[in-house]
Design a protein around this motif. Structure first.
Motif, PDB file in Angstrom:
ATOM      1  N   ILE B 352      20.396  35.245  11.717  1.00 32.93           N
ATOM      2  CA  ILE B 352      20.121  33.613  11.853  1.00 32.93           C
ATOM      3  C   ILE B 352      19.202  33.538  12.826  1.00 32.93           C
ATOM      4  O   ILE B 352      19.133  33.980  14.073  1.00 32.93           O
ATOM      5  N   PRO B 353      18.169  32.661  12.606  1.00 33.76           N
ATOM      6  CA  PRO B 353      16.941  32.482  13.710  1.00 33.76           C
ATOM      7  C   PRO B 353      17.833  31.685  14.894  1.00 33.76           C
ATOM      8  O   PRO B 353      18.328  30.799  14.591  1.00 33.76           O
ATOM      9  N   LEU B 354      17.181  31.962  15.875  1.00 33.91           N
ATOM     10  CA  LEU B 354      17.689  31.405  17.272  1.00 33.91           C
ATOM     11  C   LEU B 354      16.434  30.279  17.590  1.00 33.91           C
ATOM     12  O   LEU B 354      15.185  30.876  17.741  1.00 33.91           O
ATOM     13  N   HIS B 355      16.815  29.312  17.572  1.00 35.26           N
ATOM     14  CA  HIS B 355      15.842  28.244  18.090  1.00 35.26           C
ATOM     15  C   HIS B 355      15.299  28.390  19.413  1.00 35.26           C
ATOM     16  O   HIS B 355      16.178  28.913  20.471  1.00 35.26           O
ATOM     17  N   ASP B 356      13.851  28.254  19.775  1.00 39.69           N
ATOM     18  CA  ASP B 356      13.597  28.658  21.170  1.00 39.69           C
ATOM     19  C   ASP B 356      13.556  30.094  21.385  1.00 39.69           C
ATOM     20  O   ASP B 356      13.894  30.428  22.774  1.00 39.69           O
ATOM     21  N   SER B 357      13.763  31.001  20.488  1.00 39.46           N
ATOM     22  CA  SER B 357      14.071  32.219  20.991  1.00 39.46           C
ATOM     23  C   SER B 357      13.176  33.060  21.960  1.00 39.46           C
ATOM     24  O   SER B 357      13.404  33.706  22.761  1.00 39.46           O
ATOM     25  N   ASP B 358      11.928  32.444  21.868  1.00 36.58           N
ATOM     26  CA  ASP B 358      10.916  32.905  22.779  1.00 36.58           C
ATOM     27  C   ASP B 358      11.122  32.511  23.992  1.00 36.58           C
ATOM     28  O   ASP B 358      10.141  32.850  24.957  1.00 36.58           O
TER      29      ASP B 358
END
Lengths: 373, 434, 487
Positions: B352-358
């Motif tokens: 699942i993509p994590l928002h603001d993963s960076d």
């Protein structure tokens, strides 16, 4: 006529405290509030191209140059000034810019404020002021150009204007789409706007206007596409997917501009485009004889024109009807009204800031006194 | 047009009237000069976004550094210390800098220079001292491990302040993923690898270290041991204690050179970043510089080695995972895709993509223990995004991040745990045999 | 009873940590994106809400204190420098207040970063068209103050063309609505006057912008040339053809190579003497036809190769290289001069020749990276300010370049603003009457000239202030370097 002679006239008038009525070819004098001036300052004779380098797509002209003259000069190089205010092309560029007048092409090319690059004007003190420039991008100094555009000659007399031109499109076609009036029109309108086809012009006319244009007796949309051949073909294909367009002669736009020739009341009602899409059936269904309605959905503008035959009461009814009109959150802008009705309309420049600006440029209220209230 | 010559870097202390000649800060003047003050770093900086003051931004801190050298700020000015201390050292500013300012190096040099006019705070000094001394570290970690195995940290994690958060960090280390033992095997033909055991990793994430060895073996690397290795020194360098960092670096270079391994595998992004910069750290050490450069060239994050090998797919594991990119992996080492390759080798895993993963999680080494307020402010949006992602596992390849995020999850009662990607791959290999 | 010091009263409004008064903490606010100029503010205050901003400005008005509004401090004209006055940072006002997808408009606070607004509206197929190269950092409030442009302004227009309404806080604390968020209105175009006023007319409390639908198709083309002159002629030819590209950007050899050395290396051919980055957008059918026309013009005009980006990733890479070129110049030398002249587009080949001749005459290297389609030049010179002889040559060369641009009918700034940096050129393009009119217009918004004092129009151009100004004996303008060094 030169800028210096105009400046001298204004200085003399200033010394004598003689208010001036500023005009171009006097074709639009019935617009705006009554002016309290006996002396006229006409720029009609001050016309002609000052400089035109087609490769730069910019044109500098004297303010008394008519739109028709500009059209001729630019057409030689396959270029144009996409500005088609209501009325005729006999009007001057000075008057067009002063009143910020625009027509159907504003949907595609913007308002005069978007097309004027610079100007020269003479203030109420008789000082010659140059602002903006002759290049297409410029942020040097405070923006007097925008301030003067649409100031109806009350801050200064525009003597010269530099404009942004466009190349004439290879293909320029106009289509009419007849509306059904059965409630599906809003869906078409929404669909057309959502398709984001970037038309040059897109206007919706009520039945009264359509009758005058000789296009039948039902409300219609007029759509103008321009560009290269493939591009317009693509636009048309997308339009055809939504409706059944018929091509009409582009001269129709000239007739549209003349629709309000014998009108004594012209008002614009602006608002968020969605408000008009929602109220489309009401707006177009408002089919009062001698009152024409048309709208520019892209701009969020309805134009209401009452023709002379209808008498002053109809005008009052329209104005009052619109000012009390429900939750409309936009603005009513009056262009032409009978004198007695103008008194009911509040001025748009009565706020302290506008008044301070007026005092800066025309402290003696010499230029077009009263035209903006 | 005239050909352009890139100018020679200014000599150290090349600034006219340098106020701090001979310091580490004066040595990085060319890096400071590379900053054209464009401000592109501002929106990448977690402390600027949270504290909203340019003194807490990369551009502002570089200006402070310049001002120190110009003498317009004194090195014992309290506010400079505050703003330099508050930097997470996440280096998110580096990949967005068009001018290539080596911000991490500037920060370390500044901290080293400022250290002379002030002591490192007590808590930090204690932690750093322990980490530099194997004899102290082992019992400390042993105690932590024992503690982590008890319910005490979980019970105490609700406490306010540093102790509570520290306990939550410990509590989070006790939570990994179930897997049955399996025997790792491979051809070994990809070359020899010695892995950094690290201080925190070996102390608190022992099983991740073992998992690292197993997954490397499974992907045809020959795992050898590097005896005598120590803490990488990253925490010391970040804090400005460059002397200790250099000491530790020399010992590690000797240890890994001695192992004869072709690669140095690191499963802690922060350590990997530091070891890849040993060359810079020892640039003025005539005896060690060259050796350090060649050592740094052999350092790889474990995900790089695995991605180079595929990695081999494991057994099916129907779990949902979201991925958080450690700053020192993505910014300092510029590794962004390899961890995804590791997760992609696990059949059945849903990412699942994590928002603001960076964005930084606020861990930053020991930052969360010495600047708890800012650290917490930076962590808050991260936790909110993890909650929104709704995955029970947050994969991230750095012990600091594992504990920081893990602690936040425990403290806020979010039903997710942080885990190293290697542990997930290991569990997937374990599932192969079943 | 005596009033408490202003710093205390401001701290009561915004909180103590958002008022800076220690000299060491004010240092970083000495510069904007052009750090060759440094001015030390006396105090910095960062309100966090609209209400706080109003209260702060009213406190300053009550005490008659001048102030300088500042967004992200990315400006390139020294416009946000506060010389011993209060610095009013608006970067904390970063709420996107509303988004009206149906009517394609958004209302935002002034501290919202341009790129964040774009990310916010992107899921709805919309974009905010003005895209200054500093979009990743600059704020909408700053964009309004400077009337910011960007590569895509060639087709879509500058900030002026995309702002519908502004709620402005005048320096005396009065709140006024300029323009209209709900539709066109009559009266003076006060919004038009306010946009580009460089903080001299007050501050924006909120800005309603027009959003633009994302075009159906975007094609980006990279043409490379072995001669600067050919690239310049092709630029003029594309414009003259009547096609309006979304963007038409020019980079010369030295710029190409510095970008290729940076993290934003875009794959530009390192051996080229010039490249053109041309973007076309709109409906697919029309764009493809125009693309072929442009390609033919490029190849016919001497392009060595024309490459079309094959996907969005490649397109973004080509653009990142262009947009970060200015920052990448830091690699060349410790200091940099940036200019922003605009010339009529047919003059491009001649002006580039002139710039080349000037650079040879003074022995300096000019990196040209600019919005060619608009004729908006950005000659940059990287040099070392520590070498007085080199500095002098560089400054002379830049003055000569600017003079050449003015001579062909150009303007001194296309998008960076006048600020402190270009005030010295104002008299070479405007008459005394025009400058005085600008001064007086400012007086209508800010009678005491307290908002961003000493910028845009030289004080000696204001007749009304002449006596006062000479009595105060301000620092003469000539004391400013006509071109600052960007450290």
């Amino acid at each position: 006529m030169t800028t210096e002679s105009i400046a001298r006239t204004i200085r003399d008038a200033s010394a004598a405290r003689t208010p001036l009525r500023v005009c171009g070819r006097s074709t639009w004098l019935d617009a705006g509030r009554p002016v309290r001036a006996k002396q006229t300052l006409s720029l009609q004779g001050d016309n002609g191209v000052v400089s035109y380098v087609p490769g730069d797509l910019t044109l500098t002209v004297r303010a008394g140059t008519s739109l028709a003259e500009i059209e001729r000069a630019t057409a030689e190089h396959d270029q144009w000034l996409p500005l088609d205010p209501y009325g005729s092309s006999d009007g001057t560029i000075g008057a067009t810019v002063s009143t910020a007048s625009a027509g159907p092409l504003a949907s595609g090319f913007g308002l005069p404020r978007d097309l004027v690059l610079g100007m020269e004007f003479v203030s109420g003190r008789g000082e010659v002021i140059r602002c903006g420039g002759k290049v297409v991008k410029n942020v040097a100094g405070f923006d007097l150009t925008r301030l003067l555009t649409g100031s109806w000659g009350t801050l200064g007399v525009i003597t010269e204007v530099t404009l942004r031109l466009y190349a004439r499109p290879k293909v320029d076609r106009t289509f009419v789409v007849k509306l059904s009036g059965n409630g599906r029109d809003a869906a078409f309108l929404g669909g057309f706007l959502a398709a984001r086809l970037g038309p040059f012009a897109f206007e919706v006319f009520s039945a009264t206007a359509v009758r005058l244009l000789g296009l039948g007796d039902r409300a219609v949309c007029l759509i103008r596409f321009g560009g290269n051949e493939a591009g317009v073909a693509g636009q048309l294909a997308a339009l055809t997917a939504l409706a059944t367009p018929e091509e009409v002669d582009a001269n129709l736009w000239t007739r549209v501009r003349q629709l309000e020739r014998d009108a004594d009341c012209v008002i614009r009602i602006s608002g968020p485009p969605s408000a008009f899409a929602d109220g489309l059936d009401d707006i177009l269904g408002d089919d009062i004889p001698s009152t024409m309605t048309w709208m520019s959905p892209v701009r969020g503008l309805v134009r209401l024109v009452v023709r002379k035959s209808s008498g002053p009461n109809a005008v009052s009814d329209v104005i009052i009807g619109n000012e009390s009109g429900g939750d409309h959150s936009g603005h009513v802008i009056c262009e032409k009204l009978p004198t007695e009705v103008w008194r009911q309309v509040p001025s748009a420049v009565s706020d302290p800031l506008s008044q301070r600006i007026k005092r800066v440029f025309d402290s003696n209220d010499l230029l077009n006194p009263g035209i903006l209230g | 047009m005239t050909a352009i010559n890139t100018r020679d870097p200014l000599p150290p202390d090349g600034m006219p009237g340098c106020a701090l000649p001979g310091t580490a800060l004066a040595g990085v003047l060319p890096g400071i000069n590379a900053c054209v003050h464009c401000g592109f770093c501002l929106q990448a900086c977690p402390t600027y976004l949270n504290l909203e003051d340019e003194n807490d931004s990369p551009r502002g801190r570089i200006f402070l550094m310049r001002s120190l050298l110009e003498g317009t700020i004194s090195p014992d000015d309290q506010s400079v210390h505050e703003h330099i201390d508050r930097c997470l050292g996440c280096r998110a500013c580096e990949p967005v800098c068009p001018s290539g300012v080596p911000y991490g190096q500037l920060l370390e040099a500044t901290r080293a220079t400022l250290l002379e006019s002030r002591r490192i705070p007590h808590v930090a000094r204690l932690i750093l001292a322990v980490f530099a001394r194997p004899w102290a570290l082992r019992p400390a970690m042993f105690f932590s491990r024992i503690l982590a195995a008890t319910p005490i940290p979980t019970l105490m994690s609700g406490m306010r302040g540093r102790i509570g958060f520290a306990m939550a960090m410990l509590a989070s280390t006790g939570r990994s993923i179930e897997r049955s033992p399996y025997r790792a095997s491979g051809t070994g033909e990809r070359g020899t690898v010695a892995s950094l055991r690290g201080c925190v990793m070996e102390g608190l994430f022992t099983q991740t270290n073992r998992a690292t060895e197993r997954v490397l073996t499974m992907n045809d690397y020959t795992v050898v041991e590097a005896r005598g290795q120590q803490c990488c020194g990253a925490l010391h360098a970040h804090a400005g204690d460059l002397e200790t960092a250099r000491k530790l670096a020399r010992r590690n270079i000797a240890a890994f050179d001695g192992s004869g391994a072709s690669f140095v595998a690191v499963n802690a992004a922060g350590c990997g970043a530091a070891m890849k910069e040993y060359g810079h750290l020892l640039r003025d050490d005539a005896e060690w510089h060259e050796r350090a450069e060649s050592f740094s060239a052999r350092v790889r994050d474990v995900s790089e080695l695995l991605a180079a090998a595929g990695p081999k797919p494991g057994g099916s594991m129907p779990i949902t995972v979201t991925y958080d990119a450690p700053c020192h992996l993505q910014h300092a080492q510029r590794i962004t895709q390899a961890p995804y390759a590791v997760l992609a080798a696990i059949p059945g895993l849903e990412l699942i993509p994590l928002h603001d993963s960076d964005q930084c999680c606020g861990s930053a080494g020991i930052y969360n223990l010495i600047e708890p307020e800012t650290s917490d402010a930076v962590l808050a949006p991260k936790l909110a995004n993890i909650r929104a992602a709704g995955a029970p596992f947050v994969a991230t390849g750095n012990p600091g991040c594992l504990m920081q995020i893990g602690a936040g999850l425990v403290r806020d009662g979010i039903g997710a745990r942080s885990i190293h990607p290697v542990d997930l791959l290991d569990a997937s290999y374990a599932a192969l045999g079943q | 009873m005596q009033k408490p010091p202003v710093a205390e009263r401001l701290a009561d409004i915004v909180g103590e940590k958002h008022v800076l008064s220690r000299q060491s903490e004010l240092l970083v606010y000495n510069s904007d994106g052009l750090p060759g100029y440094r001015r030390q503010p006396r105090l910095a205050v960062f309100p966090g809400t609209r209400e706080e901003t109003i209260k702060v400005v009213r406190v300053l008005a009550a005490d008659g204190l001048p102030f300088v509004p500042r967004g992200a401090g990315t400006g390139l004209s020294g416009g946000a420098l506060a010389d011993d006055v209060v610095l009013l940072g608006l970067h904390r006002l970063k709420k996107i207040i509303s988004l009206d997808v149906a009517n394609m408009r958004a209302t935002v606070e002034p501290g919202v970063v341009n790129l964040r607004l774009n990310r916010h509206v992107a899921p709805h197929g919309l974009l905010y068209a003005p895209d200054p190269s500093s979009e990743a950092a600059c704020t909408i409030g700053g964009n309004v103050a400077e009337n910011a442009g960007g590569p895509h302004c060639l087709k879509y227009g500058v900030t002026l063309n995309h702002v519908l309404a502004i709620t402005a806080l005048l320096p005396d604390g009065e709140v006024v609505e300029l323009g209209s968020a709900t539709g066109e209105r009559d009266g003076y175009d006060l919004r038009g006057a306010f946009i580009g006023s460089e903080g001299c007319f007050g501050v924006a409390l909120d800005v309603t912008v027009k959003l633009t639908p994302r075009p159906e198709t975007v094609r980006t083309l990279l043409a490379d040339f072995m001669s600067v002159d050919e690239a310049a002629r092709v630029t003029s030819a594309v414009i003259a053809s009547g096609i309006v590209p979304a963007a038409l950007e020019f980079m010369d050899g030295p710029t190409i190579r510095v970008v290729e050395d940076s993290v934003y290396a875009a794959g530009y051919p390192r051996d080229a003497e010039a490249i053109l980055l041309i973007e076309l957008d709109g409906l697919r059918a029309g764009v493809d036809a125009d693309l072929e026309t442009v390609r033919a013009i490029c190849l016919g005009g001497g392009a060595r190769a024309v490459k079309v980006a094959k996907d969005d990733a490649e397109r973004m890479k080509l653009w990142q290289g262009r947009k970060k070129a200015f920052g990448a110049m830091g690699r060349l030398a410790p200091h940099l001069i940036v200019q922003d002249a605009v010339i009529p587009r047919t003059q491009l080949p001649a002006i580039l020749k002139r710039i080349h001749a000037i650079s040879e005459k003074y022995g300096v290297v000019v990196c040209n990276v600019f919005h060619a389609g608009d004729g908006n030049l950005h000659p940059n010179i990287a040099y070392s300010a520590d070498d007085p002889a080199e500095s002098e040559r560089v400054h002379k060369a830049m003055t000569e370049i600017m003079t050449a641009c003015i001579e062909v009918g150009g303007s001194i700034t296309g998008e960076h603003g006048v600020g402190l940096d270009k005030m010295g050129y104002m008299e070479s393009i405007f008459t005394a009457n025009s400058l005085n009119a600008m001064c007086e217009l400012r007086g209508a918004f800010d009678p005491d000239r307290r908002s961003n004092p000493g910028k845009v129009v030289p004080i000696h151009s204001c007749r009304e202030w002449h006596g006062v100004a000479s009595a105060r004996a301000p620092r003469p303008l000539s004391a400013e370097p006509s071109h600052p060094a960007v450290a």
